[in-house]
Design an enzyme around this catalytic site. Structure first.
Site, PDB file in Angstrom:
ATOM      1  N   LYS A 108       0.819  -1.213   0.000  1.00 11.12           N
ATOM      2  CA  LYS A 108       0.000   0.000   0.000  1.00 11.12           C
ATOM      3  C   LYS A 108       0.862   1.278   0.000  1.00 11.12           C
ATOM      4  O   LYS A 108       2.079   1.211   0.204  1.00 11.12           O
ATOM      5  CB  LYS A 108      -0.933  -0.045   1.212  1.00 11.12           C
ATOM      6  CG  LYS A 108      -1.941  -1.205   1.158  1.00 11.12           C
ATOM      7  CD  LYS A 108      -2.915  -1.159   2.326  1.00 11.12           C
ATOM      8  CE  LYS A 108      -3.920  -2.318   2.254  1.00 11.12           C
ATOM      9  NZ  LYS A 108      -4.941  -2.234   3.332  1.00 11.12           N
ATOM     10  N   TYR A 162     -12.456  -2.251  -3.705  1.00 14.52           N
ATOM     11  CA  TYR A 162     -12.977  -2.303  -2.335  1.00 14.52           C
ATOM     12  C   TYR A 162     -14.504  -2.211  -2.284  1.00 14.52           C
ATOM     13  O   TYR A 162     -15.064  -1.864  -1.249  1.00 14.52           O
ATOM     14  CB  TYR A 162     -12.343  -1.196  -1.490  1.00 14.52           C
ATOM     15  CG  TYR A 162     -10.944  -1.532  -1.007  1.00 14.52           C
ATOM     16  CD1 TYR A 162     -10.723  -2.607  -0.140  1.00 14.52           C
ATOM     17  CD2 TYR A 162      -9.844  -0.778  -1.412  1.00 14.52           C
ATOM     18  CE1 TYR A 162      -9.445  -2.915   0.305  1.00 14.52           C
ATOM     19  CE2 TYR A 162      -8.564  -1.077  -0.962  1.00 14.52           C
ATOM     20  CZ  TYR A 162      -8.369  -2.147  -0.092  1.00 14.52           C
ATOM     21  OH  TYR A 162      -7.112  -2.450   0.357  1.00 14.52           O
ATOM     22  N   ASN A 206      -2.140   0.158   6.755  1.00 13.18           N
ATOM     23  CA  ASN A 206      -1.607  -1.094   7.294  1.00 13.18           C
ATOM     24  C   ASN A 206      -0.752  -1.885   6.306  1.00 13.18           C
ATOM     25  O   ASN A 206      -0.676  -3.101   6.360  1.00 13.18           O
ATOM     26  CB  ASN A 206      -2.735  -1.941   7.900  1.00 13.18           C
ATOM     27  CG  ASN A 206      -3.796  -2.307   6.896  1.00 13.18           C
ATOM     28  OD1 ASN A 206      -3.679  -1.978   5.718  1.00 13.18           O
ATOM     29  ND2 ASN A 206      -4.822  -3.007   7.335  1.00 13.18           N
ATOM     30  N   HIS A 214      -2.189  -5.542   1.527  1.00  8.20           N
ATOM     31  CA  HIS A 214      -3.458  -6.244   1.309  1.00  8.20           C
ATOM     32  C   HIS A 214      -3.134  -7.663   0.878  1.00  8.20           C
ATOM     33  O   HIS A 214      -2.192  -7.882   0.127  1.00  8.20           O
ATOM     34  CB  HIS A 214      -4.282  -5.571   0.199  1.00  8.20           C
ATOM     35  CG  HIS A 214      -5.360  -6.486  -0.329  1.00  8.20           C
ATOM     36  ND1 HIS A 214      -6.578  -6.608   0.285  1.00  8.20           N
ATOM     37  CD2 HIS A 214      -5.371  -7.356  -1.375  1.00  8.20           C
ATOM     38  CE1 HIS A 214      -7.299  -7.517  -0.381  1.00  8.20           C
ATOM     39  NE2 HIS A 214      -6.588  -7.978  -1.393  1.00  8.20           N
ATOM     40  N   GLU A 248      -9.312 -10.857  -7.986  1.00 10.14           N
ATOM     41  CA  GLU A 248      -8.433  -9.704  -7.760  1.00 10.14           C
ATOM     42  C   GLU A 248      -7.240  -9.719  -8.705  1.00 10.14           C
ATOM     43  O   GLU A 248      -6.847  -8.679  -9.250  1.00 10.14           O
ATOM     44  CB  GLU A 248      -7.978  -9.676  -6.297  1.00 10.14           C
ATOM     45  CG  GLU A 248      -9.142  -9.384  -5.339  1.00 10.14           C
ATOM     46  CD  GLU A 248      -8.779  -9.489  -3.859  1.00 10.14           C
ATOM     47  OE1 GLU A 248      -9.669  -9.280  -3.027  1.00 10.14           O
ATOM     48  OE2 GLU A 248      -7.607  -9.792  -3.537  1.00 10.14           O
TER      49      GLU A 248
HETATM   50  P1  GTP Z   1      -7.044  -6.228   3.344  1.00  8.70           P
HETATM   51  O1  GTP Z   1      -6.093  -7.324   3.087  1.00  8.70           O
HETATM   52  O2  GTP Z   1      -6.497  -4.874   3.002  1.00  8.70           O
HETATM   53  O3  GTP Z   1      -8.416  -6.483   2.771  1.00  8.70           O
HETATM   54  O4  GTP Z   1      -7.159  -6.190   4.931  1.00  8.70           O
HETATM   55  P2  GTP Z   1      -8.043  -7.083   5.862  1.00  8.70           P
HETATM   56  O5  GTP Z   1      -8.729  -8.168   5.112  1.00  8.70           O
HETATM   57  O6  GTP Z   1      -7.157  -7.449   7.007  1.00  8.70           O
HETATM   58  O7  GTP Z   1      -9.119  -6.052   6.384  1.00  8.70           O
HETATM   59  P3  GTP Z   1     -10.611  -5.762   5.855  1.00  8.70           P
HETATM   60  O8  GTP Z   1     -10.876  -6.504   4.586  1.00  8.70           O
HETATM   61  O9  GTP Z   1     -11.531  -5.943   7.006  1.00  8.70           O
HETATM   62  O10 GTP Z   1     -10.520  -4.210   5.552  1.00  8.70           O
HETATM   63  C1  GTP Z   1      -9.952  -3.777   4.337  1.00  8.70           C
HETATM   64  C2  GTP Z   1      -9.053  -2.604   4.593  1.00  8.70           C
HETATM   65  O11 GTP Z   1      -9.840  -1.504   5.025  1.00  8.70           O
HETATM   66  C3  GTP Z   1      -8.020  -2.780   5.711  1.00  8.70           C
HETATM   67  O12 GTP Z   1      -6.841  -3.402   5.295  1.00  8.70           O
HETATM   68  C4  GTP Z   1      -7.745  -1.344   6.089  1.00  8.70           C
HETATM   69  O13 GTP Z   1      -6.816  -0.739   5.189  1.00  8.70           O
HETATM   70  C5  GTP Z   1      -9.089  -0.694   5.908  1.00  8.70           C
HETATM   71  N1  GTP Z   1      -9.792  -0.594   7.182  1.00  8.70           N
HETATM   72  C6  GTP Z   1     -10.358  -1.592   7.909  1.00  8.70           C
HETATM   73  N2  GTP Z   1     -10.891  -1.124   9.043  1.00  8.70           N
HETATM   74  C7  GTP Z   1     -10.654   0.218   9.027  1.00  8.70           C
HETATM   75  C8  GTP Z   1     -10.956   1.284   9.919  1.00  8.70           C
HETATM   76  O14 GTP Z   1     -11.552   1.102  10.967  1.00  8.70           O
HETATM   77  N3  GTP Z   1     -10.532   2.543   9.552  1.00  8.70           N
HETATM   78  C9  GTP Z   1      -9.863   2.779   8.379  1.00  8.70           C
HETATM   79  N4  GTP Z   1      -9.488   4.017   8.059  1.00  8.70           N
HETATM   80  N5  GTP Z   1      -9.568   1.796   7.516  1.00  8.70           N
HETATM   81  C10 GTP Z   1      -9.942   0.544   7.842  1.00  8.70           C
HETATM   82 MG    MG Z   2      -9.919  -7.926   3.323  1.00 10.28          MG
END
Ligand code: GTP
Ligand code: MG
Length: 138
Positions: A9, A49, A112, A115, A126
């Site tokens: 990212k 997303y 973070n 992905h 994807e």
């Molecule tokens: P990905 O591999 O990026 O999909 O991460 P994940 O599967 O561990 O998390 P998830 O699919 O639940 O959320 C997708 C992405 O949304 C996360 O990786 C974060 O970058 C973002 N995200 C999730 N929760 C939050 C939040 O509370 N605040 C913000 N700003 N971003 C969030």
């Molecule tokens: Mg995810």
């Protein structure tokens, strides 16, 4: 053997950490069989997303993912989807296990660092969104 889709990212590219993150990926036994540095368009990020579009952080997420270059990757290996999720660590870096990418490098739950696909089925979708078959060499 299996493939998964990965994104380094904008917080990773901004801090010049793409090599450091790739070193963790490779040390875990995953092979980087496709890799490209791109600037995601708003449209690409919104599509990628889409499942999160009703979530309160959707706007912030799209803003962040288009805020700078990302590196899109195809990773290959035994149980690549689950293995990469393990190597990435928990979504919130504060909860990520020792030695994981997010524990080592991530700054917040939003920024973070990486992905990774959450299922083999989503990995296919994807990967197809960002790679042509000829640009993946196993
Ligand atoms: P990905 O591999 O990026 O999909 O991460 P994940 O599967 O561990 O998390 P998830 O699919 O639940 O959320 C997708 C992405 O949304 C996360 O990786 C974060 O970058 C973002 N995200 C999730 N929760 C939050 C939040 O509370 N605040 C913000 N700003 N971003 C969030
Ligand atoms: Mg995810």
């Amino acid at each position: 053997t299996e493939r998964t889709f990965s994104i380094l990212k904008p917080d990773a590219t901004r801090r010049n950490l793409t090599g450091a993150v790739n070193a963790v990926i490779e040390k875990a036994g995953l092979r980087i069989v496709g890799q490209r540095r791109i600037q995601m368009s708003r449209q690409q990020a919104e599509k990628f997303y889409e499942i999160h579009k009703e979530r309160p952080f959707f706007g912030e997420l799209v803003e962040f993912m288009t805020s700078g270059p990302v590196v899109v990757q195809v990773l290959e290996g035994e149980n690549a989807v689950a293995k990469y999720r393990e190597v990435m660590g928990a979504t919130n870096p504060a909860q990520a296990a020792e030695g994981t990418i997010r524990k080592l490098f991530a700054e917040s739950v939003g920024e973070n660092t990486v992905h990774g696909s959450d299922s083999a089925e989503n990995a296919k979708i994807e990967i197809a969104q960002f790679f042509q078959d000829a640009d993946i060499v196993g």
